[in-house]
Motif scaffolding. Structure first.
Motif, PDB file in Angstrom:
ATOM      1  N   THR A   1      43.406  35.864  34.396  1.00  0.00           N
ATOM      2  CA  THR A   1      45.070  34.663  34.686  1.00  0.00           C
ATOM      3  C   THR A   1      43.774  33.114  35.294  1.00  0.00           C
ATOM      4  O   THR A   1      42.668  33.306  36.382  1.00  0.00           O
ATOM      5  CB  THR A   1      46.180  34.884  35.413  1.00  0.00           C
ATOM      6  OG1 THR A   1      45.827  34.977  36.960  1.00  0.00           O
ATOM      7  CG2 THR A   1      46.219  35.999  34.851  1.00  0.00           C
ATOM      8  N   LEU A   2      44.045  31.957  34.910  1.00  0.00           N
ATOM      9  CA  LEU A   2      43.335  31.093  35.401  1.00  0.00           C
ATOM     10  C   LEU A   2      43.506  31.162  36.851  1.00  0.00           C
ATOM     11  O   LEU A   2      43.212  30.685  37.595  1.00  0.00           O
ATOM     12  CB  LEU A   2      44.098  30.003  34.350  1.00  0.00           C
ATOM     13  CG  LEU A   2      43.572  28.628  34.965  1.00  0.00           C
ATOM     14  CD1 LEU A   2      43.017  28.208  34.883  1.00  0.00           C
ATOM     15  CD2 LEU A   2      44.384  27.625  34.743  1.00  0.00           C
ATOM     16  N   ALA A   3      44.790  31.210  37.663  1.00  0.00           N
ATOM     17  CA  ALA A   3      45.072  31.436  38.880  1.00  0.00           C
ATOM     18  C   ALA A   3      43.838  32.149  39.200  1.00  0.00           C
ATOM     19  O   ALA A   3      43.170  31.626  40.448  1.00  0.00           O
ATOM     20  CB  ALA A   3      46.690  31.658  39.085  1.00  0.00           C
ATOM     21  N   GLN A   4      43.857  33.739  38.324  1.00  0.00           N
ATOM     22  CA  GLN A   4      43.256  34.745  39.074  1.00  0.00           C
ATOM     23  C   GLN A   4      41.547  33.712  39.257  1.00  0.00           C
ATOM     24  O   GLN A   4      40.943  34.056  40.572  1.00  0.00           O
ATOM     25  CB  GLN A   4      42.432  35.958  38.424  1.00  0.00           C
ATOM     26  CG  GLN A   4      43.674  37.100  38.807  1.00  0.00           C
ATOM     27  CD  GLN A   4      44.032  37.561  38.247  1.00  0.00           C
ATOM     28  OE1 GLN A   4      43.651  37.681  37.428  1.00  0.00           O
ATOM     29  NE2 GLN A   4      44.311  39.519  38.493  1.00  0.00           N
ATOM     30  N   ALA A   5      41.454  33.226  38.981  1.00  0.00           N
ATOM     31  CA  ALA A   5      39.598  32.577  38.223  1.00  0.00           C
ATOM     32  C   ALA A   5      39.635  31.458  39.119  1.00  0.00           C
ATOM     33  O   ALA A   5      38.540  31.219  40.159  1.00  0.00           O
ATOM     34  CB  ALA A   5      39.528  31.694  36.893  1.00  0.00           C
TER      35      ALA A   5
ATOM     36  N   LEU B   1      34.412  34.203  33.760  1.00  0.00           N
ATOM     37  CA  LEU B   1      35.025  34.763  32.394  1.00  0.00           C
ATOM     38  C   LEU B   1      35.260  35.777  32.376  1.00  0.00           C
ATOM     39  O   LEU B   1      36.105  36.227  33.140  1.00  0.00           O
ATOM     40  CB  LEU B   1      32.991  35.180  31.556  1.00  0.00           C
ATOM     41  CG  LEU B   1      32.326  34.369  31.945  1.00  0.00           C
ATOM     42  CD1 LEU B   1      31.112  34.468  30.845  1.00  0.00           C
ATOM     43  CD2 LEU B   1      32.100  32.213  31.616  1.00  0.00           C
ATOM     44  N   ASP B   2      36.573  35.734  31.195  1.00  0.00           N
ATOM     45  CA  ASP B   2      37.399  36.699  30.743  1.00  0.00           C
ATOM     46  C   ASP B   2      36.397  37.744  30.606  1.00  0.00           C
ATOM     47  O   ASP B   2      34.921  37.521  30.221  1.00  0.00           O
ATOM     48  CB  ASP B   2      38.165  36.390  30.506  1.00  0.00           C
ATOM     49  CG  ASP B   2      37.962  35.643  28.483  1.00  0.00           C
ATOM     50  OD1 ASP B   2      37.307  36.181  28.456  1.00  0.00           O
ATOM     51  OD2 ASP B   2      39.235  35.818  27.921  1.00  0.00           O
ATOM     52  N   SER B   3      36.924  39.077  30.908  1.00  0.00           N
ATOM     53  CA  SER B   3      36.517  39.995  29.648  1.00  0.00           C
ATOM     54  C   SER B   3      35.878  39.851  28.299  1.00  0.00           C
ATOM     55  O   SER B   3      35.103  40.582  28.073  1.00  0.00           O
ATOM     56  CB  SER B   3      37.331  41.218  29.639  1.00  0.00           C
ATOM     57  OG  SER B   3      37.938  41.252  29.137  1.00  0.00           O
TER      58      SER B   3
ATOM     59  N   VAL C   1      35.635  37.168  44.225  1.00  0.00           N
ATOM     60  CA  VAL C   1      36.426  37.731  43.229  1.00  0.00           C
ATOM     61  C   VAL C   1      37.025  38.800  44.249  1.00  0.00           C
ATOM     62  O   VAL C   1      38.255  39.277  44.347  1.00  0.00           O
ATOM     63  CB  VAL C   1      35.530  39.416  42.767  1.00  0.00           C
ATOM     64  CG1 VAL C   1      35.275  40.331  42.462  1.00  0.00           C
ATOM     65  CG2 VAL C   1      34.067  38.292  41.995  1.00  0.00           C
ATOM     66  N   GLN C   2      36.565  39.134  46.018  1.00  0.00           N
ATOM     67  CA  GLN C   2      37.667  39.527  46.821  1.00  0.00           C
ATOM     68  C   GLN C   2      38.429  38.591  47.174  1.00  0.00           C
ATOM     69  O   GLN C   2      39.710  39.187  47.813  1.00  0.00           O
ATOM     70  CB  GLN C   2      36.802  40.397  48.157  1.00  0.00           C
ATOM     71  CG  GLN C   2      35.576  41.136  47.499  1.00  0.00           C
ATOM     72  CD  GLN C   2      34.620  41.854  48.701  1.00  0.00           C
ATOM     73  OE1 GLN C   2      34.633  41.349  50.070  1.00  0.00           O
ATOM     74  NE2 GLN C   2      33.769  42.318  47.721  1.00  0.00           N
ATOM     75  N   ALA C   3      38.234  37.649  46.785  1.00  0.00           N
ATOM     76  CA  ALA C   3      38.957  36.309  47.658  1.00  0.00           C
ATOM     77  C   ALA C   3      40.635  36.496  46.453  1.00  0.00           C
ATOM     78  O   ALA C   3      41.362  35.819  47.190  1.00  0.00           O
ATOM     79  CB  ALA C   3      38.952  34.859  48.306  1.00  0.00           C
ATOM     80  N   ALA C   4      39.793  37.647  45.249  1.00  0.00           N
ATOM     81  CA  ALA C   4      41.285  37.233  44.556  1.00  0.00           C
ATOM     82  C   ALA C   4      42.223  38.353  44.318  1.00  0.00           C
ATOM     83  O   ALA C   4      42.754  38.278  43.413  1.00  0.00           O
ATOM     84  CB  ALA C   4      40.613  36.961  42.520  1.00  0.00           C
TER      85      ALA C   4
END
Length: 163
Positions: free
Chosen positions: A14-18, A42-44, A142-145
């Motif tokens: 999601t945009l929020a995760q990014a 980037l997404d998968s 990544v971990q912060a998400a």
């Protein structure tokens, strides 16, 4: 519902995760006093979800950050692992760069983001400081998400890398 409405397409990230990944990476970078960074998520499927460039970054930093994330997605391993595995195979590295239209950057700073069941949901690529220091910020992002990362931890010498 009428047929003329477009259906929602589910992205792997999601945009929020990014945005949390980027903000977490930049917060870690500022705390560690890294040089200005450029961050691409980037997404998968390799599509750009979010991007930020701190003041003071050179014009190539986006392409490098994108290439680190792209390479990690393309090979299914972090860009540090790619560098380590392909260091003595320059012809294969060149072939990968050609196959990816130059989007392949095999140095640390491209980190996979893992969701449930360790499934790759995306990747973050960072450029701006020494590669091991870029990777540190990417892992922290990544971990912060709330996601797991590959690699799970930065290189042991990330603080002194490139200094």
């Amino acid at each position: 519902m009428s047929e003329h409405y477009v259906l929602n397409i589910q992205s792997s990230l999601t945009l929020a995760q990014a945005e949390r990944m980027i903000d977490g990476a930049l917060a870690a970078a500022r705390a560690a006093e890294l040089l200005p960074l450029t961050v691409a998520v980037l997404d998968s499927g390799g599509q750009l979800v979010a991007f930020k460039r701190e003041d003071g970054c050179g014009v190539l930093r986006f392409d490098i950050a994108f290439g680190k994330a792209w390479g990690a997605l393309g090979m299914g391993i972090s860009s540090r692992t790619i560098r380590d595995r392909l260091g003595n195979r320059p012809a294969f590295q060149a072939a990968l760069a050609a196959a990816s239209d130059g989007r392949f950057v095999p140095v640390p700073g491209g980190v996979l983001a893992l969701g449930a069941g360790r499934t790759v949901v995306g990747a973050i690529g960072i450029s701006g400081d020494a590669s091991d220091r870029d990777e540190y910020a990417a892992i922290m992002g990544v971990q912060a998400a709330g996601l797991a990362s590959h690699p799970e931890a930065p290189a042991e010498n990330w603080q002194s890398a490139g200094l």
